[in-house]
Motif scaffolding. Structure first.
Motif, PDB file in Angstrom:
ATOM      1  N   LEU A  78     -18.935 -68.724 -62.725  1.00 27.84           N
ATOM      2  CA  LEU A  78     -17.962 -68.910 -63.814  1.00 27.84           C
ATOM      3  C   LEU A  78     -18.565 -69.748 -64.925  1.00 27.84           C
ATOM      4  O   LEU A  78     -19.315 -70.687 -64.664  1.00 27.84           O
ATOM      5  N   SER A  79     -18.182 -69.434 -66.144  1.00 27.28           N
ATOM      6  CA  SER A  79     -18.610 -70.289 -67.251  1.00 27.28           C
ATOM      7  C   SER A  79     -17.484 -71.244 -67.613  1.00 27.28           C
ATOM      8  O   SER A  79     -16.331 -71.042 -67.238  1.00 27.28           O
ATOM      9  N   GLU A  80     -17.857 -72.289 -68.315  1.00 28.80           N
ATOM     10  CA  GLU A  80     -16.878 -73.253 -68.825  1.00 28.80           C
ATOM     11  C   GLU A  80     -16.673 -72.969 -70.311  1.00 28.80           C
ATOM     12  O   GLU A  80     -17.470 -72.259 -70.934  1.00 28.80           O
ATOM     13  N   PRO A  81     -15.618 -73.554 -70.910  1.00 25.98           N
ATOM     14  CA  PRO A  81     -15.299 -73.257 -72.309  1.00 25.98           C
ATOM     15  C   PRO A  81     -16.494 -73.454 -73.243  1.00 25.98           C
ATOM     16  O   PRO A  81     -17.309 -74.361 -73.044  1.00 25.98           O
TER      17      PRO A  81
ATOM     18  N   PRO B  49     -19.856 -61.580 -69.538  1.00 23.35           N
ATOM     19  CA  PRO B  49     -19.438 -60.550 -68.586  1.00 23.35           C
ATOM     20  C   PRO B  49     -18.055 -60.882 -68.022  1.00 23.35           C
ATOM     21  O   PRO B  49     -17.543 -61.975 -68.226  1.00 23.35           O
ATOM     22  N   LYS B  50     -17.561 -59.972 -67.268  1.00 24.13           N
ATOM     23  CA  LYS B  50     -16.298 -60.226 -66.582  1.00 24.13           C
ATOM     24  C   LYS B  50     -16.604 -61.196 -65.435  1.00 24.13           C
ATOM     25  O   LYS B  50     -17.451 -60.941 -64.599  1.00 24.13           O
ATOM     26  N   GLU B  51     -15.954 -62.343 -65.378  1.00 26.93           N
ATOM     27  CA  GLU B  51     -16.185 -63.341 -64.334  1.00 26.93           C
ATOM     28  C   GLU B  51     -15.122 -63.172 -63.261  1.00 26.93           C
ATOM     29  O   GLU B  51     -14.024 -62.659 -63.555  1.00 26.93           O
TER      30      GLU B  51
ATOM     31  N   ARG C 287     -21.971 -63.265 -59.468  1.00 29.38           N
ATOM     32  CA  ARG C 287     -22.757 -64.056 -58.497  1.00 29.38           C
ATOM     33  C   ARG C 287     -23.580 -65.122 -59.230  1.00 29.38           C
ATOM     34  O   ARG C 287     -23.606 -66.271 -58.829  1.00 29.38           O
ATOM     35  N   SER C 288     -24.212 -64.709 -60.322  1.00 30.31           N
ATOM     36  CA  SER C 288     -25.043 -65.705 -61.020  1.00 30.31           C
ATOM     37  C   SER C 288     -25.174 -65.359 -62.494  1.00 30.31           C
ATOM     38  O   SER C 288     -25.963 -64.486 -62.864  1.00 30.31           O
ATOM     39  N   LEU C 289     -24.382 -66.064 -63.304  1.00 36.42           N
ATOM     40  CA  LEU C 289     -24.512 -65.870 -64.747  1.00 36.42           C
ATOM     41  C   LEU C 289     -25.929 -66.190 -65.184  1.00 36.42           C
ATOM     42  O   LEU C 289     -26.528 -65.507 -66.008  1.00 36.42           O
ATOM     43  N   ARG C 290     -26.472 -67.268 -64.584  1.00 38.08           N
ATOM     44  CA  ARG C 290     -27.780 -67.754 -65.013  1.00 38.08           C
ATOM     45  C   ARG C 290     -28.891 -66.732 -64.757  1.00 38.08           C
ATOM     46  O   ARG C 290     -29.816 -66.615 -65.551  1.00 38.08           O
ATOM     47  N   ASN C 291     -28.791 -65.992 -63.633  1.00 37.02           N
ATOM     48  CA  ASN C 291     -29.832 -65.025 -63.304  1.00 37.02           C
ATOM     49  C   ASN C 291     -29.561 -63.637 -63.895  1.00 37.02           C
ATOM     50  O   ASN C 291     -30.366 -62.719 -63.699  1.00 37.02           O
ATOM     51  N   SER C 292     -28.442 -63.511 -64.580  1.00 36.55           N
ATOM     52  CA  SER C 292     -28.065 -62.198 -65.119  1.00 36.55           C
ATOM     53  C   SER C 292     -28.646 -62.025 -66.517  1.00 36.55           C
ATOM     54  O   SER C 292     -29.313 -62.924 -67.056  1.00 36.55           O
TER      55      SER C 292
ATOM     56  N   SER D 214     -26.551 -59.865 -59.838  1.00 36.40           N
ATOM     57  CA  SER D 214     -26.096 -61.076 -60.524  1.00 36.40           C
ATOM     58  C   SER D 214     -24.667 -60.925 -61.010  1.00 36.40           C
ATOM     59  O   SER D 214     -23.882 -61.880 -60.974  1.00 36.40           O
ATOM     60  N   LEU D 215     -24.337 -59.727 -61.475  1.00 37.16           N
ATOM     61  CA  LEU D 215     -23.045 -59.559 -62.138  1.00 37.16           C
ATOM     62  C   LEU D 215     -21.962 -58.990 -61.206  1.00 37.16           C
ATOM     63  O   LEU D 215     -20.843 -58.732 -61.634  1.00 37.16           O
TER      64      LEU D 215
END
Lengths: 757, 757
Positions: free
Chosen positions: B199-202, B211-213, B216-221, B336-337
């Protein structure tokens, strides 16, 4: 003041025998034939400008050996012994000390008696003045000066017990004045007992006749070394004493105050004139002839006796006669010139004095050497038992000169018997003994702060250094030896710095160690405790052992320490590089205990013969240890097919031990010149990487003909923070390396000339 | 090359798991409410120009914690723990580390994300370029970089077993290239297991949709922190790899080689361009998200698993598909996604890969953490058991931000629980822990050479220092601590230099000591073993004992040592002066274990309450020890008319011990400001006389209001060569004195700002 009552006070009693002592012993240097030497004061003894222990008196041939102030009689004699050892071993090999107060055969021409060649011009001038005033011949007499100070503990308690005197310094001065007056009044008694100059040698009396010989003491008589008769001072108060002295200097009767040669000198401060300020702090007895029967010119018994006697002089009631001292002096002249084998005219008085002394000793219950007191008593009854009597009888057997040479030689030989030891300090480790020898020789002030701990203080003027075990100094850091003490850390640091060390690991459990077997099983390796230093618990596997043997080795090592090391085995020869201050000062090869066959003698005989080497001894008090022929050695022989009775062929080396430790009879072989400089450079750099200034670093070198930069040319197995030094100084073979002097040079570059290598 | 066969060779087996590791962990500093801080990097951490452990990454708020190269996983985690401890305790009290890879709520205005304020202009320029190229928001993501190197022992043995490659460096490079290719082809598998940024923060995605949260890993996507798609290199040979990289820099696709953000970076030499010369020496995995469940962002189990996995990547047969890496990358983007709670489309492939891994582990017989492998297996079957799955579920309970704050606080609190200890090094002595803390804080490189021996290496660039027990350094000499270790020598040296020490003597036999009774019987005295340091065997007689008690005391002391000391008893208060480099840095008063009554609670209750002080602990691993209520304490209470159940009146101090040792529950009271300067001058001069730089010297002072120059104003009873430091840093009362920092300042004046006092 009733000193007798004060001394008997309970609070005083425990301190009765507290005192401080110092001795100066003069002696003529002579050849082994008893002739005055023509050489100068030995160069090896450093500079006389500052030497605290070994000086020259009037003549260049006349050494003066000076102890420091000592707290006990045994301490006094340690220093006396040590200083004598150093003096003898610093003399030209053909020289020794003349054991008599009367000088040996003097040159016919007075000017051939050479004044001491001192640096300071005023010292030379003073000797020229003395030569002129008294003649050189008289100044050639030698004696003992005995400095004595009552313990401060004793005097303070005496002071606390009395009410007459309110000032402690005044009280002390009074004490010493009374002792001095009484001593001077009874001076003849000491001359009777300890006078020891019955005969003169040729050319002593030239131009003026001497007395009829034998006498008790030429030196203490009117023919001796004394001021002119008009030199007289009062001893009733210190101001009178000082006033009289000053007056005589003003009147030109004395050149300066130190020319006043009383049998007792009052001492305090540096100069006589300081006395008025600081009061009397100790006294110096100057009327003691050299005792030819005592190795150092005076015996411990004599000193003990003098101590008690001075205490007695304090309590003994004084004569009311104002002229008691003057009369004492006259009596002394009589006694001095009596025939040493005849009764003294004052025999009865001597008896009474001695009886009084004995009573005093009994009431104060001080423990005394009974035997020596009995000797004294016998000497009073039997003049032949006095020193003069005994020496004269001995001299009569041949000539005095021959006897003096004979006895002088025995003292000289004693000093050379174990030339690696230092008399007086033989209980200390050998390296420390050698260091102390060198320090005394070079004129560093030496103070053993803790004998058991090999802890000494050395100083040159204000510069103080402390040394432990002869190699632990202020030049090394706190952390470097701790680093060397930890083998794992040493290896890590050396490896980081790019030096070759055996691969290996540290293990703290048996399981860990067992698991590591496979890591090492493709080559030879060593299992050892992490911190032990004496070879205990080490197993060396030159080839891979089976697992059971490996386990046994691990358990053996763990028995010695909580952590063990397993390290690859490096084949080759082990060399100890001794590095001091970025220089390799010695390299040593140690060879296991061995004998070399001659085709005639059995191994047992060869061992016995090799053990006669004076360098061998026991318990690390000699540079080498005796070779044993015990169980281990017999097993080792057996493995080679020998018995102790076997006779090995000529030239065959038979080893009695596997390990090369000097402590099990191994030979130490100096090979400093044999290794190429590049190995020395590696050793210096490695010691530098460790941060050490003094270190014994051990290399394995398979082939010393290879350059050190070749792969596998060397491996460093450990660095020692307390490396033995004595084996380098006195090796079994090869050149001795005076490492102790290198350490002193490091500490006192201002006193020790630069090294020549 | 058949690596599998090579790995199974007997000679290789023992070295299979030998490796070296390093971790870099990035993290955002946030407030305790989870907001990005507005403060600068803490000043207490020294200068980022050289700090080896604590740096800033892209942003001023983004700390980067860097371990040194470690030889084992436990060592790696010690450093990780220690560096975290130091970081937390160096932050402003209101700050902590954000435990997630995705940054917290970001400012709406991109420019409010502050670039790291570095000294070197090129560093600032590079960050400006990155901000421009990728946007500041993306750069705010944090992760773990894992550096991994196969053990040289292992690689050399593998090399020895094969014949294909004749050059070792080439061989190594091939090994790492194969591992890298395989790792990249299967990158998706690691993302599946360890991805942890669902998940991302504001304000993370501003201006462009994410992406749609959850994923698995925003950072690796593809939404993460990666190069543009046209950045691609070949991994078949090192020359190709380097050629491609260089080409992309030339084409302007990368500003410089280090901008290449592959999931695996090939490492060797300082710069990428060195690789061609030295070959690949290790690899850096860059695709690991911060694991929010692990205190340090990654767990030991994860590292162990990665190690085995990399070994597996070496043996695993490579795909013949030329595009395997490219495909792996695409798969990774898919994984990742994926929704973290749903099965992956590659689940079956993951199962096969894992089965193959397990078989490999079984055949090589390496010991592995079975439990963690089971967890991995479960996570393959159950997506909710992956890190992303677990974290997403947790986040759902509240908000991700609240959960992150909560878990971040637990990690922060852990660092503050025992603020005197240093995580990772708690087995070491407390003083060493504090010294290591200070060293890490100030950016000195720290290397524990021997843990048991408290032996550490500290360095700043080429300047290396060694420290043992936190106080033994190169600044002290070898001889000074030996001098202090010997109480007799210490007293002699101090007395010679004019300092007041208790009168006394040393005795080596009972008889000698018994005979000395009368010398001491007119005042109080102390009988003690010569060398013991812990108060054992000491008898203090404040008044004269009878002879029988004295004899018992002598025997007690001899039971501890071969030599004993008898010394006059000095009445007064004992103070420990801690001197470093000619300055008194601390003075401590130690008070016996005690409680102060409140009129309500029993002694037992008061003790229990006092023991809740977090400074108290056991076994010298806390600054104070627990107060006991055992036999000795009860006897002591009884003597005062108390029972443990007694309720002392308000304000009454009840002592539970006679001795004041901190080790038996005593209080340590800092009184550095309470003693007059003249006492401090005496202490400094005395330590100088001993020749020490660091010493704890003990004074008895009857009345500190009197000038030190008054007779009897003080007596020095001993100087300690290994004085405890921790009790001064964390005293029971009074100001703590950071002596460890003083030691570091002494060693590294170039790194540690001058002391302010």
């Amino acid at each position: 003041m009733d000193y007798r009552a004060l001394l008997l006070e309970g609070s005083v009693q425990p301190f009765l025998l507290k005192a401080r002592y110092g001795i100066e012993r003069e002696s003529q240097r002579v050849t082994e034939e008893g002739q005055l030497v023509t050489t100068n004061h030995p160069k090896s003894l450093g500079n006389r400008k500052y030497h605290p222990y070994i000086q020259t008196d009037f003549a260049e041939t006349q050494v003066e050996l000076i102890t420091p102030v000592c707290q006990s009689i045994p301490e006094l004699f340690r220093y006396l012994a040590a200083i004598h050892d150093v003096c003898y071993r610093s003399l030209d090999g053909q020289e020794m000390l003349w054991p008599l107060s009367m000088p040996p055969h003097l040159p016919l021409k007075e000017e051939e008696i050479r004044l001491a060649k001192l640096d300071r011009f005023e010292d030379v001038l003073y000797r020229r003045y003395l030569a002129k005033t008294y003649g050189r011949r008289k100044q050639m007499m030698s004696g003992i000066h005995f400095n004595f100070e009552f313990g401060d503990d004793l005097l303070r308690r005496l002071f606390a017990q009395q009410t007459e005197e309110t000032d402690y310094q005044q009280f002390k001065t009074k004490v010493y004045l009374k002792v001095t007056r009484n001593y001077l009044s009874h001076r003849w008694f000491i001359t009777y007992l300890f006078g020891a100059s019955p005969l003169s040698e040729p050319n002593f009396f030239v131009g003026a006749a001497g007395p009829k010989e034998p006498v008790r003491s030429l030196r203490n008589s009117s023919f001796g070394y004394k001021n002119h008769d008009d030199v007289q001072v009062r001893y009733d108060t210190l101001p009178h004493y000082l006033e009289d002295l000053q007056q005589m200097v003003e009147d030109g009767k004395l050149s300066e105050e130190k020319e006043f040669y009383s049998a007792v000198r009052l001492r305090g401060g540096k100069k006589v004139s300081d006395l008025g300020q600081v009061g009397i702090q100790y006294i110096e007895l100057r009327n003691l002839d050299l005792n030819p029967f005592a190795t150092y010119g005076i015996s411990e018994d004599q000193v003990s006796f003098l101590h008690l006697y001075l205490l007695f002089m304090l309590v003994k009631e004084e004569s009311t006669d104002e002229k008691a001292i003057k009369k004492g002096s006259l009596k002394n002249n009589v006694v001095s010139l009596e025939n040493p084998l005849q009764e003294s005219v004052y025999q009865e008085e001597a008896r009474q004095l001695f009886a009084e002394l004995k009573t005093f000793l009994q009431t104060t219950r001080v423990e005394v050497a009974k035997e020596f007191l009995e000797q004294i008593e016998r000497a009073i009854e039997e003049p032949s038992q006095t020193l003069a009597g005994r020496w004269y009888q001995k001299a009569k057997e041949q000539t005095q000169a021959k006897q003096a040479v004979a006895i002088g030689k025995t003292y000289e030989q004693k000093a050379w018997e174990k030339p690696y030891q230092l008399a007086g300090f033989r209980s200390m480790e050998l390296s420390t003994q050698i260091l102390l020898f060198d320090a005394i020789q070079k004129g560093l002030a030496v103070n053993v702060l803790d004998e058991e701990d090999q802890f000494v203080q050395l100083s040159a003027d204000q510069h103080i250094e402390y040394v432990k075990n002869a190699n632990m100094t202020s030049k090394d850091t706190y952390i470097a030896p701790l680093l060397m003490a930890n083998k794992t850390v040493t290896k890590k640091v050396l490896a980081q710095a790019g030096f070759v060390v055996p691969a290996g690991g540290e293990y703290v459990t048996e399981e860990q160690a067992f698991a590591a077997y496979h890591e090492f099983s493709d080559h030879g390796f060593v299992v050892k405790p992490k911190t032990t230093n004496y070879g205990v618990g080490i197993s060396i596997f030159k080839e891979t052992p089976d697992f059971a043997d490996f386990q046994a080795a691990v358990r053996l090592a763990f028995a010695e320490d909580d952590a063990i090391l397993i390290e690859e085995f490096l084949p080759g020869t082990e060399y100890r590089f001794f590095v001091i201050d970025d220089q390799v000062k010695a390299i040593m090869l140690r060879v296991p205990a061995n004998v070399i066959g001659d085709g005639q003698h059995s191994i047992r005989e060869l061992v016995a013969k090799k053990n006669t080497d004076p360098l061998r001894g026991t318990n690390h008090r000699a540079p080498l240890e005796y070779i044993q022929l015990g169980e281990i050695e017999e097993l080792m022989l057996k493995a080679q097919g020998y018995l102790p009775t076997s006779i090995p062929a000529e030239g065959v080396t038979v080893y009695l031990r596997e390990n090369s430790n000097v402590s099990t009879g191994g030979d130490s072989i100096d090979v400093t010149e044999d290794l190429h400089d590049d190995y020395k450079q590696v050793a210096v750099a490695a010691v530098k990487a460790i941060g050490a200034v003094i270190s014994g670093i051990d290399f394995i070198i398979p082939d010393k003909s290879q350059p050190a930069s070749n792969p596998g040319a060397y491996g460093i197995i450990e660095a020692n923070f307390n490396p033995a030094m004595h084996m380098h100084v006195f090796p079994y073979s090869g050149t001795g390396r005076r490492l102790t002097m290198d350490v002193l040079r490091l500490l006192f570059p201002e006193r020790i000339e630069p090294d020549r290598n």
